[in-house]
Design a protein around this motif. Sequence first.
Motif, PDB file in Angstrom:
ATOM      1  N   HIS A   2      31.573  40.038  45.337  1.00 20.42           N
ATOM      2  CA  HIS A   2      32.770  39.044  45.577  1.00 20.42           C
ATOM      3  C   HIS A   2      34.052  39.871  46.187  1.00 20.42           C
ATOM      4  O   HIS A   2      34.435  40.372  44.955  1.00 20.42           O
ATOM      5  CB  HIS A   2      32.901  37.988  44.389  1.00 20.42           C
TER       6      HIS A   2
ATOM      7  N   LYS B 203      41.354  39.115  40.924  1.00 15.92           N
ATOM      8  CA  LYS B 203      40.264  38.591  39.812  1.00 15.92           C
ATOM      9  C   LYS B 203      40.886  39.575  38.566  1.00 15.92           C
ATOM     10  O   LYS B 203      41.064  40.456  38.836  1.00 15.92           O
ATOM     11  CB  LYS B 203      38.921  38.853  40.200  1.00 15.92           C
TER      12      LYS B 203
ATOM     13  N   PHE C 122      39.250  40.553  34.652  1.00 12.94           N
ATOM     14  CA  PHE C 122      38.065  40.758  33.902  1.00 12.94           C
ATOM     15  C   PHE C 122      38.488  40.800  32.163  1.00 12.94           C
ATOM     16  O   PHE C 122      39.426  41.785  32.175  1.00 12.94           O
ATOM     17  CB  PHE C 122      37.081  41.621  33.969  1.00 12.94           C
TER      18      PHE C 122
ATOM     19  N   ARG D 288      46.385  31.118  36.808  1.00  8.00           N
ATOM     20  CA  ARG D 288      45.160  30.645  37.297  1.00  8.00           C
ATOM     21  C   ARG D 288      45.472  29.036  38.253  1.00  8.00           C
ATOM     22  O   ARG D 288      44.951  29.121  39.290  1.00  8.00           O
ATOM     23  CB  ARG D 288      44.160  30.212  36.460  1.00  8.00           C
TER      24      ARG D 288
ATOM     25  N   GLU E  98      41.843  34.500  39.649  1.00  7.92           N
ATOM     26  CA  GLU E  98      40.606  34.035  38.801  1.00  7.92           C
ATOM     27  C   GLU E  98      40.046  34.983  37.777  1.00  7.92           C
ATOM     28  O   GLU E  98      40.144  36.204  37.747  1.00  7.92           O
ATOM     29  CB  GLU E  98      39.417  34.342  40.183  1.00  7.92           C
TER      30      GLU E  98
ATOM     31  N   HIS F  25      37.557  35.912  34.668  1.00  6.16           N
ATOM     32  CA  HIS F  25      36.178  36.086  34.022  1.00  6.16           C
ATOM     33  C   HIS F  25      36.434  36.572  32.498  1.00  6.16           C
ATOM     34  O   HIS F  25      36.556  37.811  32.391  1.00  6.16           O
ATOM     35  CB  HIS F  25      35.422  37.065  34.918  1.00  6.16           C
TER      36      HIS F  25
ATOM     37  N   SER G  70      34.929  36.686  28.566  1.00  6.62           N
ATOM     38  CA  SER G  70      33.480  37.210  27.913  1.00  6.62           C
ATOM     39  C   SER G  70      32.866  37.946  28.712  1.00  6.62           C
ATOM     40  O   SER G  70      31.459  37.932  28.816  1.00  6.62           O
ATOM     41  CB  SER G  70      32.826  35.847  27.463  1.00  6.62           C
ATOM     42  N   THR G  71      33.564  38.739  29.474  1.00  7.57           N
ATOM     43  CA  THR G  71      32.760  39.592  30.641  1.00  7.57           C
ATOM     44  C   THR G  71      33.335  41.042  30.411  1.00  7.57           C
ATOM     45  O   THR G  71      34.379  41.536  30.629  1.00  7.57           O
ATOM     46  CB  THR G  71      33.372  39.182  32.037  1.00  7.57           C
TER      47      THR G  71
ATOM     48  N   SER H 228      29.775  44.444  36.164  1.00  7.22           N
ATOM     49  CA  SER H 228      30.349  43.633  34.980  1.00  7.22           C
ATOM     50  C   SER H 228      29.120  43.040  34.508  1.00  7.22           C
ATOM     51  O   SER H 228      28.304  42.815  35.209  1.00  7.22           O
ATOM     52  CB  SER H 228      31.605  42.708  35.091  1.00  7.22           C
TER      53      SER H 228
ATOM     54  N   ALA I 113      29.231  40.022  34.482  1.00  5.93           N
ATOM     55  CA  ALA I 113      29.037  38.912  35.422  1.00  5.93           C
ATOM     56  C   ALA I 113      28.739  39.201  36.853  1.00  5.93           C
ATOM     57  O   ALA I 113      28.891  38.342  37.907  1.00  5.93           O
ATOM     58  CB  ALA I 113      30.455  37.952  35.196  1.00  5.93           C
TER      59      ALA I 113
ATOM     60  N   PHE J 150      31.633  43.199  41.689  1.00  7.86           N
ATOM     61  CA  PHE J 150      32.468  42.701  42.755  1.00  7.86           C
ATOM     62  C   PHE J 150      33.402  43.811  43.189  1.00  7.86           C
ATOM     63  O   PHE J 150      33.351  45.008  42.788  1.00  7.86           O
ATOM     64  CB  PHE J 150      33.636  42.087  41.582  1.00  7.86           C
TER      65      PHE J 150
END
Length: 377
Positions: free
Chosen positions: A3, A31, A33, A160, A166, A168, A170-171, A183, A185, A188
């Motif tokens: 992504h 993004k 994390f 957000r 964006e 993420h 719990s990543t 990651s 998730a 990226f």
Amino acid sequence: MTHHSDMLIVGAGILGLSHAYAAARRGLKVKVFERSATPLGASVRNFGQALVTGQPPGQMLELAKASREIWGQWAQRAGLQIKRNGSYLFARTEAEEQLLEAFCAGRAIEHGYRVELLRGAALGDVYGGQFRHHRAALHGLDDQQLYSREAIPALIDYLRRDLGVEFHFSTLVRDIEPGRVHSTAGSFTGEQIIVCSGHDYQTLLAEPIAALKPQVCRLQMLRARPPINLNLQHALLTGLSCVHYGAFADLPEAAAVQTHILREAPHLHEHGIHLLISPTPQGELIIGDSHDYGSDPSPFNAEQVDNWLIELAEQTLGCKVQVVERWQGVYGARGPAPFSFLQAAPGVHAALMHTGVGMSVGPAMAERNVRTLLGEH
């Protein structure tokens, strides 16, 4: 599965969020994390004091002033509840009073600190005379105070919702290479990667971070309830802070304050104790703190340190307090400068604080970093 983004940020503490804001408000696709379900590090364990007055002249003072403006933007746009009434730093001894006098007569004028020194009737008018047992109070007019546990989530919601960042949660980001983050998730891709990992020096970019020889500082902190409604609208400090904060610590008059502490209360020096008090929206008080440095924060608190903090708080407030919560603050400390912004590889950077003033200078530090990365002038 990849992504692509303009900027990938690791860590949703104040530095990560400040970098996300600086990038997203320029229209970049960002993004963020965060390894936990919600930020749990230094940015939510603190006093929420965004201090201008305590910063040393030069770069840190300018960053704190610029950060104050960014906090103001966030208060307006994200609905953050920020007290903008300033702080009171109380002088308890003649030496502390003389240090504050010298600061106001010299450095404050020379470097544009917005302060006023209150004594006598003016001090007696503060909170209906609640603090008149002190010799003087330095009112830092530009200082701000917020409740970090609510402010950080509110800032995340704003980024957000309004700026399209964006998140993420719990990543865990396990590995980084130029242009790519790996990651839990997925993988990226992004033009720029910024690691804002707080006091975690080993998960990512361990070798370049190790070269900075950073340490971790752990603090003992409390949340307490006073028996009376003080309705505090200011952050509170005492002259003990003058030997810790760069605005005061190198003035000649600070030597007498330090000598008095070493003679009368050497345990305060030994444990790095100086009193900070912040009101919460519920009328309770965050009280601290002590300073213990090392490579890993000890999980064990000393009850005696908490007792000293409570004693100092009760002396300053002029009333007893009931402790309702205890925790450890923690932050990255003792690097080569107050903070570092290092390049580990092309397009891969780390932003690290080496002192406990991330809330005070982080927003403007991130703005400067993003401006540099994008080649703006």
